[in-house]
Design a protein around this motif. Structure first.
Motif, short mmCIF file in Angstrom:
data_model
loop_
_atom_site.label_atom_id
_atom_site.label_comp_id
_atom_site.label_asym_id
_atom_site.label_seq_id
_atom_site.Cartn_x
_atom_site.Cartn_y
_atom_site.Cartn_z
N CYS A 254 1.62 -5.43 9.83
CA CYS A 254 1.85 -6.94 9.63
C CYS A 254 3.63 -6.98 9.65
CB CYS A 254 1.57 -7.11 8.25
SG CYS A 254 -0.27 -6.73 8.02
N PRO A 255 4.09 -7.23 10.94
CA PRO A 255 5.48 -7.18 10.95
C PRO A 255 6.14 -8.45 10.50
CG PRO A 255 4.26 -7.75 13.07
CD PRO A 255 3.28 -7.49 12.13
N ASN A 256 5.64 -9.22 10.17
CA ASN A 256 6.24 -10.55 9.62
C ASN A 256 6.15 -10.46 7.98
OD1 ASN A 256 6.27 -11.67 12.40
ND2 ASN A 256 4.38 -12.99 11.86
N LEU A 257 5.65 -9.56 7.27
CA LEU A 257 5.70 -9.30 6.03
C LEU A 257 6.90 -9.43 5.18
CD1 LEU A 257 3.29 -9.64 3.89
CD2 LEU A 257 3.08 -7.17 4.16
N ARG A 258 7.47 -10.06 4.37
CA ARG A 258 8.78 -9.64 3.50
C ARG A 258 8.55 -9.59 2.33
NH1 ARG A 258 12.38 -14.35 4.51
NH2 ARG A 258 10.71 -15.75 4.63
N TYR A 259 7.20 -10.15 1.76
CA TYR A 259 7.30 -10.12 0.19
C TYR A 259 5.84 -9.45 -0.16
CZ TYR A 259 11.37 -12.85 0.34
OH TYR A 259 12.41 -13.64 0.81
N ILE A 260 5.70 -8.61 -1.00
CA ILE A 260 4.40 -8.22 -1.65
C ILE A 260 4.34 -8.45 -3.14
CG2 ILE A 260 2.86 -6.49 -1.88
CD1 ILE A 260 4.08 -5.07 0.56
N ALA B 296 7.72 2.84 -1.48
CA ALA B 296 8.62 3.40 -0.85
C ALA B 296 8.96 2.99 0.55
CB ALA B 296 8.67 5.02 -1.16
N PHE B 297 7.63 2.95 1.22
CA PHE B 297 7.74 2.83 2.71
C PHE B 297 7.72 1.27 2.90
CE2 PHE B 297 5.29 1.81 6.61
CZ PHE B 297 5.67 2.47 7.43
N ALA B 298 7.31 0.32 2.09
CA ALA B 298 7.44 -1.07 1.96
C ALA B 298 8.86 -1.16 2.03
CB ALA B 298 6.80 -1.76 1.03
N ARG B 299 9.80 -0.59 0.99
CA ARG B 299 11.15 -0.86 0.80
C ARG B 299 12.27 -0.36 2.00
NH1 ARG B 299 11.19 0.58 -5.63
NH2 ARG B 299 10.42 -1.44 -6.26
N GLU B 300 11.63 0.49 2.72
CA GLU B 300 12.21 1.01 3.98
C GLU B 300 12.03 0.17 5.12
OE1 GLU B 300 10.59 4.65 5.26
OE2 GLU B 300 11.12 5.89 3.44
N LYS B 301 11.02 -0.63 4.90
CA LYS B 301 10.77 -1.92 5.87
C LYS B 301 11.52 -3.17 5.70
CE LYS B 301 8.14 0.54 9.12
NZ LYS B 301 8.48 0.66 10.44
N GLY B 302 12.28 -3.10 4.46
CA GLY B 302 12.91 -4.25 4.06
C GLY B 302 12.08 -5.28 3.34
N ILE B 303 10.91 -4.66 2.88
CA ILE B 303 9.95 -5.73 2.04
C ILE B 303 10.23 -5.65 0.69
CG2 ILE B 303 7.66 -6.36 1.78
CD1 ILE B 303 6.89 -4.72 4.34
N LYS B 304 10.47 -6.78 0.16
CA LYS B 304 10.62 -6.92 -1.30
C LYS B 304 9.25 -6.63 -2.09
CE LYS B 304 12.96 -9.48 -5.17
NZ LYS B 304 13.82 -8.13 -5.51
N VAL B 305 9.06 -5.78 -3.19
CA VAL B 305 7.80 -5.68 -3.77
C VAL B 305 8.07 -6.41 -5.34
CG1 VAL B 305 6.12 -4.04 -4.61
CG2 VAL B 305 7.19 -3.58 -2.36
N LEU B 306 7.42 -7.31 -5.49
CA LEU B 306 7.35 -7.83 -6.85
C LEU B 306 6.17 -7.12 -7.74
CD1 LEU B 306 8.10 -11.60 -6.08
CD2 LEU B 306 9.62 -9.88 -7.06
N GLY B 307 6.24 -6.99 -8.94
CA GLY B 307 5.12 -6.71 -9.83
C GLY B 307 5.36 -6.73 -11.31
N ILE B 308 4.43 -6.54 -12.13
CA ILE B 308 4.35 -6.50 -13.62
C ILE B 308 4.24 -5.26 -14.02
CG2 ILE B 308 3.66 -7.89 -15.69
CD1 ILE B 308 4.77 -9.65 -13.20
N ARG B 309 4.69 -4.71 -15.17
CA ARG B 309 4.37 -3.48 -15.96
C ARG B 309 4.20 -3.92 -17.33
NH1 ARG B 309 5.01 1.99 -15.55
NH2 ARG B 309 5.21 3.02 -17.64
N ASP B 310 2.94 -3.51 -17.71
CA ASP B 310 2.43 -3.81 -19.01
C ASP B 310 2.36 -5.40 -19.52
OD1 ASP B 310 1.88 -1.24 -19.36
OD2 ASP B 310 3.99 -0.73 -20.21
N TYR B 311 2.31 -6.33 -18.42
CA TYR B 311 2.34 -7.60 -18.71
C TYR B 311 1.18 -8.21 -19.35
CZ TYR B 311 3.43 -12.47 -17.85
OH TYR B 311 3.84 -13.76 -17.92
N GLY B 312 -0.17 -7.48 -19.34
CA GLY B 312 -1.25 -7.93 -19.51
C GLY B 312 -1.72 -8.77 -18.62
N ASP B 313 -3.32 -9.16 -18.58
CA ASP B 313 -3.88 -9.95 -17.76
C ASP B 313 -3.48 -11.25 -17.81
OD1 ASP B 313 -5.06 -7.67 -16.90
OD2 ASP B 313 -6.89 -7.88 -18.21
#
Length: 326
Positions: free
Chosen positions: A268-274, A291-308
Motif C-alpha cells: 500500500c505505497p500511498n499509505l501515510r497514516y494508520i 516499527a516497520f510502518a515508521r521506517e516507511k514514514g507512516i504515522k501510527v495513531l493509537g489509544i492506550r487504556d482509553y476504553g471502548d
C-alpha cells in the motif's frame, strides 16, 4: 479463502459449521451456487469430481474410504500412479518405487505388495491412502479428520507421516481437525463460525488474542452465537483482503481485530497514516508492525487504556485533523 503455494492450513469449527461442506465443494461433490474454485490457476468450479481428482488429493475420516479393498496393495498403488490398476503392466522399476515409498511408512507393507488391502488394519489403510493421494504430487491435499477414527498411537504415527510427506513434497494442504493439539502443525488457521462464516484466517499463535480469550475452547462457545459471528463477518480474512480494501487510500482506520504486517504495508505505497482503535494499544501490539510502518514514514495513531467508548470517533477525529492540516 486463499492459500499460497506450500501452505498448511487447518480448518476448525464447531459441528455443523460447514467444514466438510467446504471440502465437498472444493473436491466437487456438489456444485456451488456462487463464487469460484481455482486450484493452481485452473478454474475447477464446474468440473466434475473425477476430473478435479487429477489435481486434488483427499483423505477421509473413514479409513475404509480411499482404497479398493479387493485389489492388492500393488494394484491400488498402480491405480493411484495412473497406471491402470488391474489392467496395468508394471515394470520392476515401478515395483521398486512402490516398495521404497511403502518402506517410509515403517509398517512392513513393502513386503506385502500382493496382499488385498481389505486385510489391512484401519491405520495401515489410512497410511496407504495418504501414500496413494500423494504418489503423484497433488496441487492441493484435503485431509478431512483423517486421524479421528484411529487409536491415539496410530493417529500420532499417521499425523507424523502426513507432516513428513507434506513437507518433503511441499504440498499445499487443508486439514480439518477437532484435536486442538494439532493446530501448531500448520501455518494458518481458518476458523469457521455457524453458517460457514470465516471468522479468522491467520497464524495459530495469534488466535486467542484475536478473539480476546484465554482458552481456545472459549472460541467455540463464542462462535456458536450467530450475533457474535456477524461481528466477524466483515473483518478482513487475510492480507489480500486488507490490501484490497485499503487500495490507493492514504489513511487506514483499523479495529483491534484487524492486522497490518509488513506484507500489507509494502503493498500500500500511498499509505501515510494508520489509525488504531484498540483500547489496549501498545508498542507491542501485534495488530500493526509499528516499527516497520515508521521506517516507511507512516504515522501510527493509537489509544492506550482509553476504553471502548468513543475510541473510533477519537481516532477518526485525529486522522481527519492530520489529513486536513488542523
Amino acid at each position: 479463502l486463499h492459500l499460497n503455494k506450500g501452505e498448511f492450513v487447518t480448518v476448525i469449527g464447531s459441528n455443523g459449521a460447514g467444514k466438510s461442506t467446504l471440502f465437498n465443494a472444493i473436491a466437487g461433490s456438489f456444485y456451488v451456487d456462487d463464487g469460484a474454485i481455482t486450484v493452481g490457476g485452473h478454474d475447477m468450479t464446474f468440473l466434475p469430481e473425477y476430473k478435479r481428482a487429477k489435481r486434488i488429493g483427499r483423505l477421509f475420516q473413514d479409513p475404509l474410504k480411499g482404497t479398493a479393498p479387493n485389489m492388492t496393495i500393488e494394484e491400488n498403488l498402480a491405480l493411484a500412479a495412473g497406471n491402470g490398476g488391474w489392467f496395468s503392466r508394471l515394470t520392476q522399476k515401478d515395483r521398486t518405487r512402490f516398495r521404497d515409498r511403502l518402506a517410509l511408512l515403517d509398517m512392513g507393507l513393502e513386503d506385502r505388495l500382493n496382499q488385498p488391502v481389505g486385510l489391512l488394519s484401519g491405520g495401515q489403510r489410512q497410511a496407504l491412502t495418504l501414500l496413494m493421494a500423494t504418489l503423484v504430487t497433488p496441487k492441493l491435499l484435503l485431509l478431512d479428520e483423517h486421524t479421528a477414527a484411529l487409536d491415539p498411537a496410530t493417529a500420532e504415527k499417521v499425523l507424523e507421516l502426513t507432516k513428513s510427506i507434506v513437507a518433503e513434497k511441499k504440498i499445499t494442504c487443508l486439514m480439518v481437525t477437532h484435536n486442538m493439539s494439532n493446530i501448531n502443525l500448520c501455518d494458518k488457521i481458518a476458523f469457521l463460525g455457524v453458517g460457514g462464516v470465516l471468522c479468522y484466517y491467520g497464524a495459530p499463535e495469534q488466535l486467542n488474542d484475536y478473539f480476546d480469550v484465554e482458552m481456545t475452547s472459549d472460541i467455540f462457545e463464542k462462535l456458536r452465537d450467530a450475533e457474535q459471528v456477524e461481528l466477524y463477518r466483515d473483518i478482513p480474512a487475510d492480507d489480500e483482503e486488507i490490501v484490497r480494501r485499503i487500495g490507493d487510500a492514504d489513511a487506514a482506520l483499523l479495529s483491534y481485530t484487524s492486522r497490518m504486517g509488513k506484507n500489507v504495508i509494502e503493498r500500500c505505497p500511498n499509505l501515510r497514516y494508520i489509525g488504531m482503535c484498540c483500547s489496549l494499544y501498545s508498542e507491542e501490539s501485534a495488530n500493526v508492525d509499528i516499527a516497520f510502518a515508521r521506517e516507511k514514514g507512516i504515522k501510527v495513531l493509537g489509544i492506550r487504556d482509553y476504553g471502548d467508548r468513543g475510541v473510533v470517533e477519537y481516532v477518526l477525529h485525529e486522522l481527519t485533523g492530520l489529513l486536513h492540516g488542523f
